[in-house]
Design an enzyme around this catalytic site. Structure first.
Site, PDB file in Angstrom:
ATOM      1  N   GLU A   1      -8.919  12.194  12.057  1.00 59.84           N
ATOM      2  CA  GLU A   1      -8.084  11.065  12.479  1.00 59.84           C
ATOM      3  C   GLU A   1      -7.215  11.405  13.696  1.00 59.84           C
ATOM      4  O   GLU A   1      -6.313  12.254  13.624  1.00 59.84           O
ATOM      5  CB  GLU A   1      -7.180  10.622  11.315  1.00 59.84           C
ATOM      6  CG  GLU A   1      -6.348   9.405  11.670  1.00 59.84           C
ATOM      7  CD  GLU A   1      -6.027   8.504  10.483  1.00 59.84           C
ATOM      8  OE1 GLU A   1      -6.290   8.906   9.334  1.00 59.84           O
ATOM      9  OE2 GLU A   1      -5.512   7.401  10.718  1.00 59.84           O
TER      10      GLU A   1
ATOM     11  N   GLU B   1     -11.801  10.857  -5.159  1.00 62.76           N
ATOM     12  CA  GLU B   1     -11.737  10.842  -3.684  1.00 62.76           C
ATOM     13  C   GLU B   1     -10.948  12.049  -3.148  1.00 62.76           C
ATOM     14  O   GLU B   1     -11.298  12.612  -2.116  1.00 62.76           O
ATOM     15  CB  GLU B   1     -11.105   9.530  -3.227  1.00 62.76           C
ATOM     16  CG  GLU B   1     -11.232   9.294  -1.746  1.00 62.76           C
ATOM     17  CD  GLU B   1     -10.723   7.917  -1.332  1.00 62.76           C
ATOM     18  OE1 GLU B   1     -11.129   6.900  -1.942  1.00 62.76           O
ATOM     19  OE2 GLU B   1      -9.882   7.872  -0.414  1.00 62.76           O
TER      20      GLU B   1
ATOM     21  N   LYS C   1       0.846  -1.202   0.000  1.00 64.59           N
ATOM     22  CA  LYS C   1       0.000   0.000   0.000  1.00 64.59           C
ATOM     23  C   LYS C   1       0.871   1.237   0.000  1.00 64.59           C
ATOM     24  O   LYS C   1       1.910   1.268   0.670  1.00 64.59           O
ATOM     25  CB  LYS C   1      -0.882   0.004   1.268  1.00 64.59           C
ATOM     26  CG  LYS C   1      -1.631   1.307   1.512  1.00 64.59           C
ATOM     27  CD  LYS C   1      -2.514   1.249   2.744  1.00 64.59           C
ATOM     28  CE  LYS C   1      -3.088   2.633   3.041  1.00 64.59           C
ATOM     29  NZ  LYS C   1      -3.997   2.647   4.194  1.00 64.59           N
TER      30      LYS C   1
ATOM     31  N   GLU D   1      -7.025  -1.860   2.739  1.00 63.38           N
ATOM     32  CA  GLU D   1      -6.380  -0.560   2.993  1.00 63.38           C
ATOM     33  C   GLU D   1      -6.471  -0.221   4.489  1.00 63.38           C
ATOM     34  O   GLU D   1      -5.507   0.266   5.097  1.00 63.38           O
ATOM     35  CB  GLU D   1      -7.193   0.454   2.174  1.00 63.38           C
ATOM     36  CG  GLU D   1      -6.522   1.723   1.828  1.00 63.38           C
ATOM     37  CD  GLU D   1      -7.508   2.612   1.043  1.00 63.38           C
ATOM     38  OE1 GLU D   1      -8.207   2.124   0.116  1.00 63.38           O
ATOM     39  OE2 GLU D   1      -7.570   3.800   1.379  1.00 63.38           O
TER      40      GLU D   1
HETATM   41  C1  LIG Z   1      -4.481  10.737   3.252  1.00 55.85           C
HETATM   42  C2  LIG Z   1      -5.695  11.178   3.543  1.00 55.85           C
HETATM   43  O1  LIG Z   1      -6.626  10.384   4.197  1.00 55.85           O
HETATM   44  C3  LIG Z   1      -6.264   9.173   4.830  1.00 55.85           C
HETATM   45  C4  LIG Z   1      -7.157   9.012   5.990  1.00 55.85           C
HETATM   46  C5  LIG Z   1      -8.394   8.428   5.864  1.00 55.85           C
HETATM   47  C6  LIG Z   1      -8.744   7.750   4.688  1.00 55.85           C
HETATM   48  C7  LIG Z   1      -7.824   7.564   3.701  1.00 55.85           C
HETATM   49  C8  LIG Z   1      -8.183   6.790   2.470  1.00 55.85           C
HETATM   50  O2  LIG Z   1      -9.282   6.203   2.426  1.00 55.85           O
HETATM   51  O3  LIG Z   1      -7.420   6.808   1.512  1.00 55.85           O
HETATM   52  C9  LIG Z   1      -6.417   8.011   3.845  1.00 55.85           C
HETATM   53  O4  LIG Z   1      -5.670   6.916   4.268  1.00 55.85           O
HETATM   54  C10 LIG Z   1      -6.116  12.547   3.241  1.00 55.85           C
HETATM   55  O5  LIG Z   1      -7.220  12.916   3.631  1.00 55.85           O
HETATM   56  O6  LIG Z   1      -5.334  13.307   2.641  1.00 55.85           O
END
Ligand SMILES: C=C(O[C@H]1C=CC=C(C(=O)O)[C@@H]1O)C(=O)O
Length: 415
Positions: A221, A401, A176, A265
């Site tokens: 987070e 996203e 990842k 993930e």
């Molecule tokens: C890297 C980011 O989110 C991280 C945190 C939550 C979900 C994430 C995702 O689903 O990719 C990322 O790992 C960002 O918001 O820039």
């Protein structure tokens, strides 16, 4: 310094510095700082441990009159650290002159000053011994308007980088990697960031809303919290858009929970947080299954970690141990860091780095700096968003996203 309880129920942000707010809040509770008595700067691979050592030294010599005794009372520093060891961005711990705080419905004000002579007995100066005066709340202002455009990485280049990352994952180089991109704009207005942080706090009340040295955002987070020997964290990874109606929204959350791509993930992010926190805890429990966390702009997969500190670490010691988690770097960590540095092609600065506060007892609350922008002294605003890439990630979906993840900060700048 002296901390005293105050009878205050008004929101804290209107009392923050209008140009350069120092803020850490969730659901209206947290700390807001004014002024600056001390700045500890660090950089490079030892940036967190250097700051932690300087902080421990400072706290050991501080003369504290704390009449409240909660996490966040007494000596407090706000901090923001660069993501990468190689970053040109400075990492900072800022000690404000005044801290206004609120926790579990109790409010306090702390006034901090530096001893001027060499006599340690002067640590509490006459000024600091006075009961602190809190500023009047300022009238509400319109958010400053910033127009954003892609930074050095165009949307097409981002999709190409995602495709290349998937190739490397399929080739077995790594499992990842998190790839980000930037939006850049310019802040012209004189009225600064207080209205922006207020907008983030109103629109995203369940996130950590922060403003530290020009780094401003609303992160869902929790990297790590330390509260009287208790440790907690909230790991996020795996994302989907909100649905248009109630049924489709619920359906999306259910699909997210069942999606193998998002579960993988997420599992990698949880594993990295658990393996780095565990050595410092006497006990660490993770929610057995991920849950869906609803935010106004998207759904995340989330896992909460809770435990008991086992080795007397401070919040900054734990920040050092857990950063960077696989939620913002990838797995394995070392390969992921090299891959993202190569494929992203820009310095992340403090994006995806630790942001939060620590007090003189080592308690503190730290988030990962996500859904954020860095505002430089010349008015340049750089916003960042990234996505976890695994073997079945699709470039167009990841680009979409990032657009969702930019939404809070773009809207807080009037977009
Ligand atoms: C890297 C980011 O989110 C991280 C945190 C939550 C979900 C994430 C995702 O689903 O990719 C990322 O790992 C960002 O918001 O820039």
């Amino acid at each position: 310094m002296r901390t005293v309880a105050v009878d205050e129920t008004e929101p804290l942000i209107p009392r923050a510095d209008p140009r350069n707010p120092l803020v850490w809040l969730r659901r209206g509770e947290g700390v807001v700082g004014l002024g600056e008595v001390l700045r500890i700067e660090s950089s490079g691979p030892t940036r967190v441990e250097d700051a932690a050592a300087a902080w421990t030294e400072l706290a050991a010599h501080a003369d504290v009159d704390d009449r409240v005794g909660l996490p966040g009372t007494g000596l407090v520093a706000f901090g923001a650290f660069a993501f990468a060891d190689e970053s040109a961005a400075t990492s900072v711990l800022l000690v404000p002159e005044i801290v206004m705080g609120r926790r579990d419905g109790r409010a306090w004000v702390t006034r901090i000053s530096l001893a001027t002579g060499d006599d340690e007995a002067q640590d509490v100066s006459d000024e600091a011994s006075e009961d602190p005066v809190i500023p009047e709340p300022a009238p509400r202002r319109k958010v400053p308007r910033v127009t954003f455009a892609p930074g050095s990485v165009t949307p097409d280049a981002y999709e190409a980088a995602v495709a290349e990352a998937v190739r490397r994952i399929d080739a077995g180089d790594l499992s990842k990697v998190v790839l980000a991109r930037q939006l850049v704009g310019e802040l012209h207005e004189d009225d600064g960031l207080r209205a922006t942080i207020n907008r983030l706090a109103e629109d995203y009340p369940d996130t950590w809303v922060f403003a530290v040295d020009g780094l401003i955002g609303a992160s869902p987070e929790t990297l790590v919290r330390v509260d009287h020997g208790q440790v907690s964290a909230r790991v996020l990874a795996g994302t989907t858009a909100r649905g248009a109606g109630e049924a489709s929204d619920r359906e999306r959350a259910a699909q997210l929970l069942e999606s193998p791509k998002n579960r993988e993930e997420h599992a990698l992010a949880v594993a990295s947080a658990v393996s780095t926190l565990e050595p410092h805890t006497a006990r660490l429990d993770a929610s057995p299954e991920p849950f869906t966390l609803q935010l106004p702009n998207l759904w995340h997969l989330a896992t909460d970690l809770k435990g008991t500190l086992g080795d007397g670490s401070t919040a900054l010691d734990l920040v050092r141990a857990v950063h960077p988690t696989a939620a913002v770097a990838g797995t394995p960590r070392k390969v992921a860091l090299a891959t993202l540095a190569e494929l992203e092609g820009f310095d992340r600065g403090r994006y995806a780095g630790p942001v939060g506060w620590v007090d003189g007892d080592g308690d503190g609350e730290w988030a990962i700096a996500l859904r954020c922008a860095q505002v430089d002294a010349d008015g340049t605003v750089t916003a960042y968003a990234g996505c976890g890439i695994v073997h079945d990630s699709a470039p167009a979906a990841e680009l979409a996203e990032t657009v969702m993840k930019f939404q809070p900060i773009v809207e807080a700048f009037g977009g």
